[in-house]
Design an enzyme around this catalytic site. Structure first.
Site, short mmCIF file in Angstrom:
data_model
loop_
_atom_site.label_atom_id
_atom_site.label_comp_id
_atom_site.label_asym_id
_atom_site.label_seq_id
_atom_site.Cartn_x
_atom_site.Cartn_y
_atom_site.Cartn_z
N LYS A 22 0.76 -1.36 0.03
CA LYS A 22 -0.23 0.29 0.26
C LYS A 22 0.61 1.44 -0.22
O LYS A 22 0.80 2.54 -0.28
CB LYS A 22 -0.95 -0.15 1.27
CG LYS A 22 -1.63 1.48 1.91
CD LYS A 22 -2.33 1.32 2.72
CE LYS A 22 -1.53 1.47 3.65
NZ LYS A 22 -1.91 2.76 4.83
N ASN A 23 2.09 1.29 0.82
CA ASN A 23 2.83 2.18 0.80
C ASN A 23 3.38 2.69 -0.20
O ASN A 23 4.65 3.74 0.21
CB ASN A 23 3.51 2.30 2.40
CG ASN A 23 2.45 2.95 4.06
OD1 ASN A 23 0.98 2.51 3.04
ND2 ASN A 23 2.64 2.39 4.74
N CYS A 117 -4.95 12.29 12.26
CA CYS A 117 -5.74 11.35 12.11
C CYS A 117 -5.51 10.79 13.56
O CYS A 117 -4.79 11.00 14.81
CB CYS A 117 -5.32 10.19 10.94
SG CYS A 117 -3.37 10.29 11.55
N ARG A 122 -0.20 14.29 12.23
CA ARG A 122 0.06 14.03 10.58
C ARG A 122 1.04 15.45 10.47
O ARG A 122 0.60 15.28 8.42
CB ARG A 122 -0.95 13.26 9.57
CG ARG A 122 -0.91 12.29 10.83
CD ARG A 122 -0.11 11.14 10.95
NE ARG A 122 0.35 10.48 9.68
CZ ARG A 122 -0.08 9.41 8.99
NH1 ARG A 122 -0.94 8.99 9.69
NH2 ARG A 122 0.23 9.01 8.04
N ASP A 306 4.74 0.35 12.09
CA ASP A 306 3.71 -0.55 11.66
C ASP A 306 3.67 -1.54 12.09
O ASP A 306 2.53 -2.41 10.95
CB ASP A 306 3.44 -0.22 9.97
CG ASP A 306 3.56 1.55 9.28
OD1 ASP A 306 3.43 1.09 8.00
OD2 ASP A 306 3.16 2.05 9.91
N ARG A 398 -9.00 -0.34 4.61
CA ARG A 398 -7.21 1.30 3.68
C ARG A 398 -6.52 -0.22 3.28
O ARG A 398 -5.74 0.26 2.44
CB ARG A 398 -7.84 1.40 4.77
CG ARG A 398 -8.88 2.51 5.09
CD ARG A 398 -8.68 3.64 5.60
NE ARG A 398 -7.55 4.54 5.69
CZ ARG A 398 -6.24 5.88 6.09
NH1 ARG A 398 -6.05 5.54 6.76
NH2 ARG A 398 -5.25 5.75 5.57
C1 EPZ Z 1 4.13 6.77 5.90
O1 EPZ Z 1 3.26 7.54 6.90
C2 EPZ Z 1 2.95 5.53 5.91
N1 EPZ Z 1 1.99 5.93 5.16
C3 EPZ Z 1 2.99 5.02 7.37
O2 EPZ Z 1 1.52 3.99 7.37
C4 EPZ Z 1 4.16 4.89 7.98
O3 EPZ Z 1 3.31 3.95 9.04
C5 EPZ Z 1 4.81 6.14 8.23
O4 EPZ Z 1 5.33 6.44 7.00
C6 EPZ Z 1 6.13 6.06 8.83
O5 EPZ Z 1 6.79 4.29 8.34
C7 EPZ Z 1 2.42 5.77 4.02
O6 EPZ Z 1 2.83 5.18 3.54
C8 EPZ Z 1 1.12 6.22 3.03
P1 EPZ Z 1 6.66 9.84 7.91
P2 EPZ Z 1 3.93 9.23 6.43
O7 EPZ Z 1 6.39 11.40 7.69
O8 EPZ Z 1 4.80 9.23 5.31
C9 EPZ Z 1 5.45 13.49 11.39
C10 EPZ Z 1 0.22 2.86 7.77
O9 EPZ Z 1 0.10 1.71 8.74
N2 EPZ Z 1 6.18 14.48 10.64
O10 EPZ Z 1 7.90 8.75 7.98
O11 EPZ Z 1 2.87 10.24 6.90
C11 EPZ Z 1 4.69 12.89 11.63
O12 EPZ Z 1 3.84 13.02 12.16
C12 EPZ Z 1 0.43 4.03 7.85
O13 EPZ Z 1 0.73 1.87 6.01
C13 EPZ Z 1 6.32 15.24 10.06
O14 EPZ Z 1 5.98 16.18 12.52
O15 EPZ Z 1 5.28 9.71 7.67
C14 EPZ Z 1 5.24 11.30 12.04
O16 EPZ Z 1 4.30 11.23 13.90
C15 EPZ Z 1 0.09 5.11 9.19
N3 EPZ Z 1 6.62 16.64 9.97
C16 EPZ Z 1 6.28 11.08 11.71
O17 EPZ Z 1 6.77 12.33 11.08
C17 EPZ Z 1 6.08 16.23 8.44
O18 EPZ Z 1 6.95 16.75 7.04
C18 EPZ Z 1 6.58 10.06 10.59
O19 EPZ Z 1 6.31 11.10 10.10
C19 EPZ Z 1 6.38 14.62 7.96
C20 EPZ Z 1 6.21 13.51 9.27
#
Ligand code: EPZ
Length: 427
Positions: A22-23, A117, A122, A306, A398
């Site tokens: 998915k990701n 969420c 996020r 995850d 999802r």
């Molecule tokens: C991706 O989310 C995945 N989703 C998530 O999978 C996964 O948990 C996550 O990466 C970490 O591996 C998809 O790929 C669609 P991040 P993403 O940017 O890109 C904070 C699932 O269950 N952050 O690495 O949103 C953020 O809030 C989902 O399949 C900022 O603060 O993850 C989080 O706390 C859930 N500012 C942390 O960093 C930003 O600009 C990691 O986020 C970006 C992120």
């Protein structure tokens, strides 16, 4: 209301093949914007998030043809809009993955600011800061992000505060045509990033170092459409590996690269789970008790957030205590709270969860907090005493294709059941 009902105590064993990730699929779909023409994506999971991303692309003017259940033919030559409506971003925050491609292709984009969420705020501040370094100017207007690069994007070095998956992906996609070289330092290293870079390079991009903390993108001209197969879903695979570790009988999981679950498999081995590695498969089983081990989630190759809920489920019935630390999201322990209803003994202290293993769980009515927590609650039901009913299962749909069917094929007594809504409107 549709729920998943599972009766514990039945034998669960056999072979399951996972879908494409998915990701990765969601980002590959967004990346087709960069290569005007018809890109064919194979091994695409048939899940609701993919359907939403298809709507986003259609909203932008692309055509998305479902060739078969797992193959999409996306024609982005007709993309003529750079605005993604809140209604779609609100449904799926991953829609923000179109930001980078729209900026690279049109030099502008309007994307609704994603809300939070239930696992965290996020934010996308790292996406914005990185894109600003490439010359993108941002205005916020009534909840929409107006991004533009009047002078085009210019390569720069961006050091991420945190190895954000989404920020890394948006920066890679935004910089494929940028003048000069873009360097992303402290880049995310997830296998899905490598899959994205591989497809973009097949399209004619010049991206070096994906999978390492430093990624270099050399700006090139027009990209051309390709045919690309989505990498196997390591998290869906990990979920079924956890099922095998929990029930103890042999479960073989196919369709992914076990290397992508390296640390998870090493931790599961420490937990007393037998792991037999194959070429593109893993067979798990267990003969002795589950042994508690401390877990802390970190960006890849650290322990994946995850897989936190699924692993917490195993630790909840291990013989001893351990600590699970969630370092990636600020609010990802709701699964543990729901598991209390099934008799687990878990104390949450900030981003630590102290888990005291209990001899057995008991079936209960529980609610899916997010897609991984929902899958983990169904998993808990497989070994809980009696019936477990999991609601809010849209979360599971999802990210998991035919989750119930795959568990049933392994012998689980599980099904989707429609029950009357206990609506409160009458009160
Ligand atoms: C991706 O989310 C995945 N989703 C998530 O999978 C996964 O948990 C996550 O990466 C970490 O591996 C998809 O790929 C669609 P991040 P993403 O940017 O890109 C904070 C699932 O269950 N952050 O690495 O949103 C953020 O809030 C989902 O399949 C900022 O603060 O993850 C989080 O706390 C859930 N500012 C942390 O960093 C930003 O600009 C990691 O986020 C970006 C992120």
């Amino acid at each position: 209301m549709e729920v998943i009902r599972v009766e514990g105590g039945h034998s669960v064993s056999g072979t399951v093949t996972v879908e494409g990730a998915k990701n990765s699929a969601l980002k590959l779909m967004a990346a087709t914007i960069l290569a005007p023409g018809v890109t064919t994506l194979q091994n695409v999971p048939n899940i609701s998030d993919v359907h939403i991303m298809g709507k986003v692309l259609k909203e932008l003017g692309a055509t998305v043809e479902v060739v078969d259940e797992h193959t999409l033919r996306i024609d982005t030559s007709t993309v003529d809009s750079w605005e993604t409506p809140y209604s779609l971003v609100a449904q799926m925050r991953a829609s923000t993955a179109v930001l980078g491609p729209l900026l690279a292709r049109f030099g502008k984009a309007i994307v609704a600011m994603p809300g939070g969420c239930n696992i965290g705020a996020r934010k996308i501040d790292m996406h914005i800061l990185g894109l600003q370094a490439l010359g993108v100017v941002f205005d916020m207007d009534h909840g929409d992000i107006h991004a533009s690069a009047p002078q085009g994007l210019v390569g720069a070095t961006v050091t991420l505060d945190f190895a954000s998956v989404g920020a890394t992906e948006n920066l890679i996609m935004a910089s494929v045509h940028a003048k000069g070289v873009t360097v992303i330092d402290n880049a995310a290293r997830e296998p899905e990033i490598v899959d994205l870079a591989n497809m973009l390079n097949e399209m004619g991009a010049n991206i070096q170092g994906a999978g390492s903390p430093v990624i270099e993108i050399h700006g090139v001209g027009e990209l051309h459409p390709v045919t690309h197969a989505v990498v196997g879903d390591r998290i869906e695979a990990g979920t079924f590996v956890a099922v095998g570790g929990l029930v103890g009988e042999p479960v073989t999981v196919r369709g992914f690269d076990p290397e992508h679950l390296g640390l998870v498999l090493r931790k599961y081995k420490q937990m007393g789970i037998n792991i037999q590695l194959g070429e593109r498969e893993v067979t798990v089983s267990r003969s002795g008790p589950l042994v508690p081990v401390d877990i802390q989630t970190l960006p890849f190759p650290g322990f994946p957030t995850d897989m936190q809920a699924q692993t917490m489920c195993l630790l909840a019935v291990a013989n001893g205590a351990c600590v699970v630390t969630e370092n990636v999201f600020e609010n990802r322990f709701m699964f543990a709270s729901e598991l209390q209803r099934m008799g687990s003994d878990i104390v949450i202290q900030g981003h630590h969860a102290v888990v005291h293993g209990v001899p057995a769980l008991s079936g209960a009515e529980v609610r899916s907090p997010d897609l991984r927590g929902g899958a983990a609650l169904v998993m808990a039901g497989l070994v809980a005493d009696g019936i477990t009913t999991v609601s809010d299962i849209y979360h599971i749909d999802r990210g998991y294709e035919r989750f119930v069917e795959k568990l049933r094929a392994l012998g689980a007594h599980v099904g989707r059941v429609t029950i009357p809504d206990i609506g409160l409107e009458g009160l």
